[in-house]
Design an enzyme around this catalytic site. Structure first.
Site, PDB file in Angstrom:
ATOM      1  N   CYS A  35      80.878   4.737   4.682  1.00 49.67           N
ATOM      2  CA  CYS A  35      79.887   3.670   4.630  1.00 49.67           C
ATOM      3  C   CYS A  35      80.540   2.349   4.231  1.00 49.67           C
ATOM      4  O   CYS A  35      79.966   1.301   4.393  1.00 49.67           O
ATOM      5  CB  CYS A  35      78.785   4.006   3.637  1.00 49.67           C
ATOM      6  SG  CYS A  35      78.824   5.664   3.038  1.00 49.67           S
ATOM      7  N   GLN A  84      80.060  17.977   0.874  1.00 56.00           N
ATOM      8  CA  GLN A  84      81.450  18.100   1.360  1.00 56.00           C
ATOM      9  C   GLN A  84      81.997  19.515   1.255  1.00 56.00           C
ATOM     10  O   GLN A  84      83.086  19.787   1.761  1.00 56.00           O
ATOM     11  CB  GLN A  84      82.369  17.141   0.589  1.00 56.00           C
ATOM     12  CG  GLN A  84      82.152  15.669   0.916  1.00 56.00           C
ATOM     13  CD  GLN A  84      82.587  15.294   2.334  1.00 56.00           C
ATOM     14  OE1 GLN A  84      83.323  16.019   3.010  1.00 56.00           O
ATOM     15  NE2 GLN A  84      82.108  14.147   2.804  1.00 56.00           N
ATOM     16  N   THR A 144      57.410  17.750  12.075  1.00 57.00           N
ATOM     17  CA  THR A 144      57.825  18.817  12.997  1.00 57.00           C
ATOM     18  C   THR A 144      59.330  19.043  12.904  1.00 57.00           C
ATOM     19  O   THR A 144      60.110  18.101  12.993  1.00 57.00           O
ATOM     20  CB  THR A 144      57.430  18.432  14.438  1.00 57.00           C
ATOM     21  OG1 THR A 144      56.012  18.229  14.452  1.00 57.00           O
ATOM     22  CG2 THR A 144      57.800  19.527  15.428  1.00 57.00           C
ATOM     23  N   GLY A 163      71.747  15.128   4.399  1.00 53.61           N
ATOM     24  CA  GLY A 163      72.074  15.328   2.990  1.00 53.61           C
ATOM     25  C   GLY A 163      71.428  14.260   2.108  1.00 53.61           C
ATOM     26  O   GLY A 163      70.950  14.550   1.014  1.00 53.61           O
ATOM     27  N   THR A 164      71.405  13.036   2.593  1.00 46.84           N
ATOM     28  CA  THR A 164      70.826  11.932   1.816  1.00 46.84           C
ATOM     29  C   THR A 164      69.365  12.215   1.480  1.00 46.84           C
ATOM     30  O   THR A 164      68.923  12.014   0.343  1.00 46.84           O
ATOM     31  CB  THR A 164      70.934  10.615   2.631  1.00 46.84           C
ATOM     32  OG1 THR A 164      72.309  10.375   2.913  1.00 46.84           O
ATOM     33  CG2 THR A 164      70.352   9.444   1.874  1.00 46.84           C
ATOM     34  N   SER A 209      74.704  19.325   4.804  1.00 45.33           N
ATOM     35  CA  SER A 209      74.521  18.402   5.925  1.00 45.33           C
ATOM     36  C   SER A 209      75.350  18.923   7.104  1.00 45.33           C
ATOM     37  O   SER A 209      76.570  19.045   7.016  1.00 45.33           O
ATOM     38  CB  SER A 209      75.009  17.008   5.507  1.00 45.33           C
ATOM     39  OG  SER A 209      74.943  16.138   6.607  1.00 45.33           O
ATOM     40  N   ALA A 210      74.654  19.235   8.201  1.00 47.09           N
ATOM     41  CA  ALA A 210      75.307  19.928   9.323  1.00 47.09           C
ATOM     42  C   ALA A 210      76.502  19.174   9.904  1.00 47.09           C
ATOM     43  O   ALA A 210      77.489  19.785  10.301  1.00 47.09           O
ATOM     44  CB  ALA A 210      74.272  20.191  10.426  1.00 47.09           C
ATOM     45  N   HIS A 211      76.415  17.835   9.929  1.00 45.80           N
ATOM     46  CA  HIS A 211      77.490  17.106  10.624  1.00 45.80           C
ATOM     47  C   HIS A 211      78.809  17.122   9.855  1.00 45.80           C
ATOM     48  O   HIS A 211      79.841  16.709  10.380  1.00 45.80           O
ATOM     49  CB  HIS A 211      77.060  15.687  10.993  1.00 45.80           C
ATOM     50  CG  HIS A 211      77.017  14.689   9.871  1.00 45.80           C
ATOM     51  ND1 HIS A 211      78.025  13.777   9.660  1.00 45.80           N
ATOM     52  CD2 HIS A 211      76.098  14.445   8.909  1.00 45.80           C
ATOM     53  CE1 HIS A 211      77.704  12.999   8.623  1.00 45.80           C
ATOM     54  NE2 HIS A 211      76.542  13.391   8.147  1.00 45.80           N
ATOM     55  N   ASN A 217      83.738  13.017  -1.962  1.00 48.60           N
ATOM     56  CA  ASN A 217      84.018  12.704  -0.556  1.00 48.60           C
ATOM     57  C   ASN A 217      85.161  11.715  -0.376  1.00 48.60           C
ATOM     58  O   ASN A 217      85.716  11.607   0.706  1.00 48.60           O
ATOM     59  CB  ASN A 217      82.760  12.170   0.134  1.00 48.60           C
ATOM     60  CG  ASN A 217      82.152  11.003  -0.590  1.00 48.60           C
ATOM     61  OD1 ASN A 217      81.766  11.116  -1.762  1.00 48.60           O
ATOM     62  ND2 ASN A 217      82.065   9.870   0.066  1.00 48.60           N
TER      63      ASN A 217
HETATM   64  N1  PLP Z   1      76.877  13.260  -0.138  1.00 50.63           N
HETATM   65  C1  PLP Z   1      78.184  13.242   0.153  1.00 50.63           C
HETATM   66  C2  PLP Z   1      79.169  13.715  -0.845  1.00 50.63           C
HETATM   67  C3  PLP Z   1      78.624  12.787   1.401  1.00 50.63           C
HETATM   68  O1  PLP Z   1      79.914  12.767   1.697  1.00 50.63           O
HETATM   69  C4  PLP Z   1      77.649  12.346   2.337  1.00 50.63           C
HETATM   70  C5  PLP Z   1      78.068  11.796   3.645  1.00 50.63           C
HETATM   71  O2  PLP Z   1      78.919  10.924   3.731  1.00 50.63           O
HETATM   72  C6  PLP Z   1      76.300  12.402   1.970  1.00 50.63           C
HETATM   73  C7  PLP Z   1      75.948  12.858   0.734  1.00 50.63           C
HETATM   74  C8  PLP Z   1      75.232  11.974   2.923  1.00 50.63           C
HETATM   75  O3  PLP Z   1      75.020  12.958   3.875  1.00 50.63           O
HETATM   76  P1  PLP Z   1      74.218  12.621   5.235  1.00 50.63           P
HETATM   77  O4  PLP Z   1      75.177  11.865   6.093  1.00 50.63           O
HETATM   78  O5  PLP Z   1      73.863  13.942   5.799  1.00 50.63           O
HETATM   79  O6  PLP Z   1      73.040  11.832   4.837  1.00 50.63           O
END
Ligand code: PLP
Length: 374
Positions: free
Chosen positions: A326, A179, A237, A71-72, A199-201, A151
């Site tokens: 984080c 989220q 890739t 996602g970042t 973001s898959a995780h 989040n």
């Molecule tokens: N944006 C939000 C709202 C999130 O909660 C997070 C992950 O904590 C991210 C972005 C970042 O996603 P990724 O861990 O896939 O980089």
């Protein structure tokens, strides 16, 4: 000791079916999707099937889904390219965004002559829509970047309303939907957004896989350069096993959405009631009407107990978060809570509890009992 995981906003357990899918792809489909031989073509089929599946779940066109590593990356790409390639001279965002947006905005502000305005946040953590309209009334080429579900405190942005305001003033609209993808439905054919990210995780898929939804013909350009993967928009890739796992995870999230949403909502109500019974002074940070899987509570604990809470819970195998993932371990207060709490309240312990479909009432009971013992 039964371990209790209540940190699903940080990351989620991978569903067993997703693990199976990924193992199969890793073992059998190791071709490079850019190769033209049969191994490559098989991998390419997997990749494009995953793209179509994700697009279908969100009612988007397959070519509007671009795979990224997380996602970042997707947030950084959109913000940077909007300024560099789309002629954006001003970004409107908020001080309660994830750092993936806040720091990306700060970086482009430093590198390019782009203005940044922060929309006001109400005490319940929602944005002030009137202020957003007032800011947009100034005639500047603007990117609005506002997250869907926060989040840390779970407040929800009205995407429809925000998108309509952006359209009215000709602004681009990017929403960090990390989220909410997989946890609520999207109809991207009708939703007035230009860019969202996943973001898959966060939806029971693997770490290291994400995507950007880039609406057709927006003119976004790549962040880095190399091969022609992803139609030249994202060189490198593709991680086929991760992407296949992500598609499977999203498919399962939406197949089970109604039942899991109900289960998690019931657990959230049970949790709030149990906390209020155990500690009648418990406060909710943000809105009681926040997203169904996130609760951020302010606990009426004395100073001497504050420092020990997370440690004590961890000793008992219970995982929750202080602020966002984080920041756990950091002594700085959360930037989100700092925006909505008084100086007095910010000194009290706040915990984020984020629920998933695997959680049970027993998990909540163990958590509340452990808190009582602190
Ligand atoms: N944006 C939000 C709202 C999130 O909660 C997070 C992950 O904590 C991210 C972005 C970042 O996603 P990724 O861990 O896939 O980089």
């Amino acid at each position: 000791m039964k371990k209790v995981y209540l940190d699903n906003a940080a990351t989620t357990a991978v569903r067993p079916e997703v693990v199976q899918e990924m193992i199969k792809v890793l073992a059998e489909d190791y071709g490079n999707p850019s190769s033209t031989h049969s191994f490559g073509r098989s991998a390419k089929v997997l990749l494009e099937t995953a793209r179509k599946s994700i697009a279908k779940q969100l009612n988007a066109n397959a070519q509007e889904i671009i795979f990224t590593s997380c996602g970042t990356e997707a947030d950084n790409w959109i913000i940077r390219s909007a300024v560099r390639d789309l002629g954006v001279t001003r970004i409107i965002t908020s001080k309660i965004e994830h750092h993936a947006v806040l720091y990306a905005v700060a970086a482009v502000q430093k590198e390019y002559a782009v203005a940044v305005d922060y929309v006001s946040i109400l005490p319940n953590g929602e944005i002030d829509y009137t202020h957003l309209s007032d800011l947009l009334a100034q005639d500047k080429k603007t990117l609005v970047s506002l997250m869907h579900v926060n989040n840390e405190i779970g407040t929800v942005l009205d995407l429809e309303r925000t998108g309509r305001i952006c359209k009215q003033y000709g602004a681009y609209f990017h929403s960090d939907t990390v989220q909410s993808v997989g946890k609520t439905t999207f109809d991207l054919q009708t939703l007035p957004v230009d860019f969202i990210v996943g973001s898959a995780h966060k939806f029971h898929g693997p770490k290291g896989a994400g995507f950007a939804f880039i609406r057709k013909n927006t003119g976004i350009q790549p962040l880095f350069f190399g091969g022609e993967q992803e139609k030249g928009l994202r060189a490198g890739t593709e991680a086929v096993h991760q992407i296949a796992g992500m598609a499977k995870a999203l498919e399962l999230s939406y197949a089970n959405l109604e039942a899991e949403q109900q289960h998690i909502t019931d657990l959230k109500n049970y949790l709030i009631a149990a906390l209020k019974e155990a500690f009648p002074e418990t406060g909710i940070n943000g809105s009681e009407k926040g997203f169904y899987n996130i609760v951020n509570v302010l606990l009426p604990f004395s100073d001497d107990k504050t420092a020990m809470i997370l440690f004590n819970l961890d000793m008992k195998g219970i995982a929750v978060s202080r602020g966002s993932a984080c920041q756990s371990g950091s002594i700085k207060p959360s930037h989100v809570l700092a925006e909505i709490l008084s100086d007095e309240a910010i000194k009290k312990p706040s915990l984020r509890i984020s629920l998933g479909h695997d959680n049970t009432k027993e998990d909540i009971d163990l958590f509340v009992e452990a808190l009582k013992a602190v």
